[in-house]
Design a protein around this motif. Structure first.
Motif, PDB file in Angstrom:
ATOM      1  N   ILE A  26       0.868  -1.169   0.000  1.00 36.92           N
ATOM      2  CA  ILE A  26       0.000   0.000   0.000  1.00 36.92           C
ATOM      3  C   ILE A  26       0.909   1.224   0.000  1.00 36.92           C
ATOM      4  O   ILE A  26       1.641   1.447   0.965  1.00 36.92           O
ATOM      5  N   PRO A  27       0.890   2.006  -1.073  1.00 30.92           N
ATOM      6  CA  PRO A  27       1.795   3.143  -1.169  1.00 30.92           C
ATOM      7  C   PRO A  27       1.381   4.276  -0.223  1.00 30.92           C
ATOM      8  O   PRO A  27       0.243   4.306   0.249  1.00 30.92           O
ATOM      9  N   PRO A  28       2.303   5.197   0.052  1.00 32.77           N
ATOM     10  CA  PRO A  28       1.940   6.367   0.877  1.00 32.77           C
ATOM     11  C   PRO A  28       0.756   7.088   0.246  1.00 32.77           C
ATOM     12  O   PRO A  28       0.643   7.182  -0.975  1.00 32.77           O
ATOM     13  N   SER A  29      -0.133   7.571   1.081  1.00 33.21           N
ATOM     14  CA  SER A  29      -1.354   8.215   0.603  1.00 33.21           C
ATOM     15  C   SER A  29      -1.915   9.107   1.692  1.00 33.21           C
ATOM     16  O   SER A  29      -1.454   9.079   2.826  1.00 33.21           O
ATOM     17  N   GLY A  30      -2.939   9.873   1.345  1.00 29.54           N
ATOM     18  CA  GLY A  30      -3.691  10.630   2.343  1.00 29.54           C
ATOM     19  C   GLY A  30      -4.748   9.737   2.951  1.00 29.54           C
ATOM     20  O   GLY A  30      -5.342   8.912   2.256  1.00 29.54           O
ATOM     21  N   TRP A  31      -4.953   9.882   4.261  1.00 25.23           N
ATOM     22  CA  TRP A  31      -5.919   9.039   4.962  1.00 25.23           C
ATOM     23  C   TRP A  31      -6.774   9.879   5.894  1.00 25.23           C
ATOM     24  O   TRP A  31      -6.272  10.774   6.570  1.00 25.23           O
ATOM     25  N   ALA A  32      -8.067   9.591   5.938  1.00 19.00           N
ATOM     26  CA  ALA A  32      -8.952  10.117   6.969  1.00 19.00           C
ATOM     27  C   ALA A  32      -9.059   9.006   8.008  1.00 19.00           C
ATOM     28  O   ALA A  32      -9.364   7.866   7.666  1.00 19.00           O
ATOM     29  N   VAL A  33      -8.760   9.320   9.269  1.00 19.48           N
ATOM     30  CA  VAL A  33      -8.722   8.304  10.322  1.00 19.48           C
ATOM     31  C   VAL A  33      -9.841   8.581  11.312  1.00 19.48           C
ATOM     32  O   VAL A  33      -9.962   9.683  11.845  1.00 19.48           O
ATOM     33  N   LEU A  75     -12.731   9.379  -2.443  1.00 18.38           N
ATOM     34  CA  LEU A  75     -12.046   8.148  -2.049  1.00 18.38           C
ATOM     35  C   LEU A  75     -10.817   7.918  -2.915  1.00 18.38           C
ATOM     36  O   LEU A  75     -10.872   8.082  -4.133  1.00 18.38           O
ATOM     37  N   GLY A  76      -9.717   7.537  -2.290  1.00 16.92           N
ATOM     38  CA  GLY A  76      -8.533   7.118  -3.022  1.00 16.92           C
ATOM     39  C   GLY A  76      -8.724   5.691  -3.496  1.00 16.92           C
ATOM     40  O   GLY A  76      -9.578   4.957  -2.985  1.00 16.92           O
ATOM     41  N   ASN A  77      -7.941   5.259  -4.450  1.00 16.21           N
ATOM     42  CA  ASN A  77      -8.075   3.917  -5.011  1.00 16.21           C
ATOM     43  C   ASN A  77      -7.192   2.929  -4.251  1.00 16.21           C
ATOM     44  O   ASN A  77      -6.320   2.285  -4.819  1.00 16.21           O
ATOM     45  N   LEU A  78      -7.395   2.859  -2.950  1.00 15.73           N
ATOM     46  CA  LEU A  78      -6.690   1.942  -2.052  1.00 15.73           C
ATOM     47  C   LEU A  78      -7.713   1.319  -1.123  1.00 15.73           C
ATOM     48  O   LEU A  78      -8.815   1.848  -0.969  1.00 15.73           O
ATOM     49  N   PRO A  79      -7.381   0.232  -0.452  1.00 18.33           N
ATOM     50  CA  PRO A  79      -8.357  -0.371   0.470  1.00 18.33           C
ATOM     51  C   PRO A  79      -8.523   0.446   1.746  1.00 18.33           C
ATOM     52  O   PRO A  79      -7.612   1.156   2.171  1.00 18.33           O
ATOM     53  N   CYS A  80      -9.701   0.359   2.338  1.00 19.64           N
ATOM     54  CA  CYS A  80      -9.892   0.882   3.688  1.00 19.64           C
ATOM     55  C   CYS A  80      -9.209  -0.093   4.638  1.00 19.64           C
ATOM     56  O   CYS A  80      -9.129  -1.292   4.368  1.00 19.64           O
ATOM     57  N   ASN A 118      -9.974   0.882  18.351  1.00 19.53           N
ATOM     58  CA  ASN A 118      -9.792   0.593  16.931  1.00 19.53           C
ATOM     59  C   ASN A 118     -10.031   1.852  16.118  1.00 19.53           C
ATOM     60  O   ASN A 118     -10.611   2.816  16.602  1.00 19.53           O
ATOM     61  N   GLU A 119      -9.556   1.824  14.881  1.00 14.41           N
ATOM     62  CA  GLU A 119      -9.690   2.958  13.981  1.00 14.41           C
ATOM     63  C   GLU A 119     -10.017   2.441  12.579  1.00 14.41           C
ATOM     64  O   GLU A 119      -9.631   1.336  12.225  1.00 14.41           O
ATOM     65  N   LEU A 120     -10.679   3.271  11.811  1.00 11.61           N
ATOM     66  CA  LEU A 120     -10.889   2.988  10.397  1.00 11.61           C
ATOM     67  C   LEU A 120     -10.098   4.023   9.612  1.00 11.61           C
ATOM     68  O   LEU A 120     -10.282   5.228   9.795  1.00 11.61           O
ATOM     69  N   TRP A 121      -9.177   3.552   8.768  1.00 10.77           N
ATOM     70  CA  TRP A 121      -8.370   4.408   7.907  1.00 10.77           C
ATOM     71  C   TRP A 121      -8.982   4.360   6.507  1.00 10.77           C
ATOM     72  O   TRP A 121      -9.058   3.295   5.897  1.00 10.77           O
ATOM     73  N   VAL A 122      -9.430   5.515   6.018  1.00  9.30           N
ATOM     74  CA  VAL A 122     -10.090   5.610   4.719  1.00  9.30           C
ATOM     75  C   VAL A 122      -9.174   6.397   3.774  1.00  9.30           C
ATOM     76  O   VAL A 122      -8.795   7.524   4.087  1.00  9.30           O
ATOM     77  N   PRO A 123      -8.795   5.824   2.624  1.00  5.57           N
ATOM     78  CA  PRO A 123      -7.910   6.539   1.696  1.00  5.57           C
ATOM     79  C   PRO A 123      -8.656   7.694   1.034  1.00  5.57           C
ATOM     80  O   PRO A 123      -9.783   7.513   0.562  1.00  5.57           O
ATOM     81  N   VAL A 124      -8.057   8.870   1.043  1.00  5.94           N
ATOM     82  CA  VAL A 124      -8.720  10.039   0.465  1.00  5.94           C
ATOM     83  C   VAL A 124      -7.780  10.813  -0.448  1.00  5.94           C
ATOM     84  O   VAL A 124      -6.557  10.763  -0.311  1.00  5.94           O
ATOM     85  N   ILE A 125      -8.393  11.518  -1.364  1.00  3.39           N
ATOM     86  CA  ILE A 125      -7.686  12.459  -2.224  1.00  3.39           C
ATOM     87  C   ILE A 125      -8.145  13.838  -1.779  1.00  3.39           C
ATOM     88  O   ILE A 125      -9.344  14.129  -1.783  1.00  3.39           O
ATOM     89  N   THR A 126      -7.220  14.674  -1.370  1.00  3.31           N
ATOM     90  CA  THR A 126      -7.572  16.015  -0.895  1.00  3.31           C
ATOM     91  C   THR A 126      -7.744  16.962  -2.074  1.00  3.31           C
ATOM     92  O   THR A 126      -7.260  16.732  -3.167  1.00  3.31           O
ATOM     93  N   GLY A 127      -8.459  18.047  -1.808  1.00  5.81           N
ATOM     94  CA  GLY A 127      -8.634  19.054  -2.833  1.00  5.81           C
ATOM     95  C   GLY A 127      -9.638  18.669  -3.900  1.00  5.81           C
ATOM     96  O   GLY A 127      -9.725  19.293  -4.941  1.00  5.81           O
ATOM     97  N   TYR A 128     -10.435  17.651  -3.643  1.00  6.17           N
ATOM     98  CA  TYR A 128     -11.446  17.209  -4.616  1.00  6.17           C
ATOM     99  C   TYR A 128     -12.651  18.133  -4.528  1.00  6.17           C
ATOM    100  O   TYR A 128     -13.111  18.479  -3.455  1.00  6.17           O
ATOM    101  N   MET A 129     -13.141  18.567  -5.665  1.00 10.82           N
ATOM    102  CA  MET A 129     -14.339  19.387  -5.680  1.00 10.82           C
ATOM    103  C   MET A 129     -15.232  18.896  -6.800  1.00 10.82           C
ATOM    104  O   MET A 129     -14.796  18.803  -7.955  1.00 10.82           O
ATOM    105  N   GLU A 130     -16.451  18.552  -6.477  1.00  4.90           N
ATOM    106  CA  GLU A 130     -17.378  18.069  -7.486  1.00  4.90           C
ATOM    107  C   GLU A 130     -17.908  19.251  -8.295  1.00  4.90           C
ATOM    108  O   GLU A 130     -18.292  20.269  -7.746  1.00  4.90           O
TER     109      GLU A 130
END
Length: 112
Positions: free
Chosen positions: A49-56, A79-84, A97-109
């Protein structure tokens, strides 16, 4: 979790939910892992799992219930394209326990 450049703060038993964050099926691969120093035994798999941004988030169960319906649509993240990753920490640790969710910052729909 690499021993070579230990920059990760995960120190528990990990549950890796699939191979990317977009789980839409009732069944998916679930990997269990922990920091390990040694050779990978036959029948075991290494998942990089490469380095990425995570919401914890603390409390895995409550987070799963609300992450996709409440937090993600209003967070400004994609969501980043990595597993939670479910991180189950040592006894006595708070949170447990914690849930780590992969995220991409600066996303705007963009609505059109």
């Amino acid at each position: 979790m690499s021993w070579e450049k230990p920059q990760c703060k995960m120190e528990g038993i990990l549950g890796i939910c699939g191979k990317d964050s977009d789980i839409r099926e009732e069944e998916f691969e679930y990997f269990m892992g922990a920091r390990y120093q040694g050779e990978v035994s036959e029948g075991m798999e290494t998942l990089l799992i490469p380095p990425s941004g995570w919401a914890v988030f603390p409390n895995v169960i409550d987070t799963w219930k609300r992450i996709y319906s409440e937090w993600l649509p209003t967070s400004g993240y994609q969501l980043g394209n990595l597993p939670c990753i479910e991180n189950f920490l040592a006894p006595g640790h708070q949170p447990e326990n914690e849930l780590w969710v992969p995220v991409i910052t600066g996303y705007m729909e963009v609505k059109g």
